[in-house]
Design a protein around this motif. Structure first.
Motif, short mmCIF file in Angstrom:
data_model
loop_
_atom_site.label_atom_id
_atom_site.label_comp_id
_atom_site.label_asym_id
_atom_site.label_seq_id
_atom_site.Cartn_x
_atom_site.Cartn_y
_atom_site.Cartn_z
N THR A 47 -8.34 -0.94 10.36
CA THR A 47 -8.49 -1.77 9.13
C THR A 47 -8.78 -3.10 9.36
N ARG A 101 -10.54 -6.90 7.40
CA ARG A 101 -11.38 -7.28 6.47
C ARG A 101 -12.93 -7.02 7.04
N GLU A 131 -14.15 -3.33 6.16
CA GLU A 131 -14.33 -2.92 4.49
C GLU A 131 -15.98 -2.58 4.28
N ARG A 132 -16.78 -3.62 4.99
CA ARG A 132 -18.18 -3.17 5.10
C ARG A 132 -18.71 -1.80 5.52
N TYR A 154 -16.67 0.93 5.75
CA TYR A 154 -16.03 1.87 4.84
C TYR A 154 -17.23 1.97 3.47
N SER A 155 -17.42 0.97 3.03
CA SER A 155 -18.23 0.96 1.86
C SER A 155 -19.58 1.72 2.36
N TYR A 188 -4.36 0.76 2.37
CA TYR A 188 -5.94 0.39 2.75
C TYR A 188 -6.92 1.47 2.99
N GLU A 191 -7.74 3.32 -0.33
CA GLU A 191 -8.35 2.48 -1.20
C GLU A 191 -9.94 2.37 -0.98
N HIS A 192 -10.04 2.10 0.60
CA HIS A 192 -11.59 1.92 1.08
C HIS A 192 -12.14 3.34 1.51
N PHE A 193 -11.72 4.38 1.72
CA PHE A 193 -12.16 5.32 2.25
C PHE A 193 -11.78 6.64 1.91
N ARG A 235 -12.41 8.05 -1.48
CA ARG A 235 -13.87 7.79 -1.94
C ARG A 235 -14.72 8.81 -1.31
#
Ligand code: GLP
Length: 263
Positions: free
Chosen positions: A36, A38, A41-42, A44-45, A83, A86-88, A91
């Motif tokens: 996890t 910050r 985050e890139r 996972y997106s 976390y 929401e991030h992965f 989705r």
């Protein structure tokens, strides 16, 4: 260990996502160790994008996260489970039953830690472990003096870590003071490790972790002993690396990296 330098944080995270995608395509039942923070985050997106546009299939993957705060329920807005959802996880087409994080609310934390290790063993071990790095050089929550052979256990967080993660909680007094984390030994057992660090604030610790002496004060230095560890950084995080020119040459010339040179 090898170090790969990409021009920007987006390019570095994109490379990590492509390496993960390549492994999943080769081995659909990949056991992934996840991180996890910050920086991730890139990644996972980009993985979500690859799922949406290239049908990257997570349905047979199994995941184990590095860590979770003690005292937070899985559905707490600040938990690492939230976390990840929401991030992965929410989705992509991963089977939720195959996603694992330590339970920070377990009534017996030692039993929970042993069960987590047993779960990793039962899955056949971690094939690919994704890592970030804390500003003090921790991987997972393996704070200074974590034994380099440690297994999953409870660690007290340093004041620096609490302050670093405070913006996500709004107030340092709300950051839990303990976490369950995979040990350095647990991480070292992964068959392949990818560590991603971006931004100038990580430059000093990246140089120390990669080029400094191995020490339990900085758990990331243990990765120098790993047989297959790739550290991927952007130019900002690479700015204090003494061997940067050599690392750039590796990426530009080694055949293994040929498919990944195009952005
Ligand atoms: C936390 C996590 C680490 C992560 C670190 C860096 O401490 N436990 O696994 O590497 O944060 O986070 P960031 O990417 O936000 O700098």
């Amino acid at each position: 260990m090898e170090v790969i330098i990409r021009p920007t944080a987006d390019a570095a995270a994109g490379l990590v996502a492509r390496l993960i995608a390549t492994e999943i395509t080769r081995h659909p039942g990949l056991v992934l160790g996840l991180a996890t923070g910050r920086t991730m985050e890139r990644v996972y997106s980009r993985l979500v994008e690859l799922h949406d546009t290239d049908d990257l299939d997570f349905s047979r993957c199994c995941t184990f996260n590095l860590d979770e705060y003690v005292g937070l329920a899985p559905d707490d807005v600040h938990s690492y489970r939230t976390y990840m959802d929401e991030h992965f996880f929410n989705r992509v087409n991963i089977d939720r039953r195959n996603t694992h994080l330590p339970n920070g609310l377990a009534s017996d934390l030692d039993v929970e830690c042993r069960a987590y290790e047993a779960g990793i063993r039962a899955a056949g071990g971690i094939d690919l472990q994704l890592l970030g790095i804390g500003r003090s050089g921790h991987i997972g929550f393996n704070e200074p003096l974590s034994a380099l052979r440690s297994r999953t256990r409870v660690k007290a967080l340093t004041r620096a870590t609490i302050e670093q993660n405070a913006p996500l909680f709004g107030d340092p007094s709300l950051v839990p003071s303990r976490a369950i984390t995979m040990g350095v030994g647990t991480i070292m057992d992964a068959r392949r490790v990818l560590l991603l660090a971006t931004g100038a604030e990580k430059a000093r610790i990246v140089a120390t972790a990669v080029e400094g002496p191995i020490t339990a004060m900085i758990s990331a230095t243990a990765l120098q002993l790993h047989e297959r560890c790739t550290v991927i950084v952007d130019e900002d995080a690479a700015s204090e690396l003494a061997g940067a020119d050599y690392y750039r040459w590796i990426f530009a010339s080694e055949p293994e990296w040929e498919p990944f040179r195009e952005e």
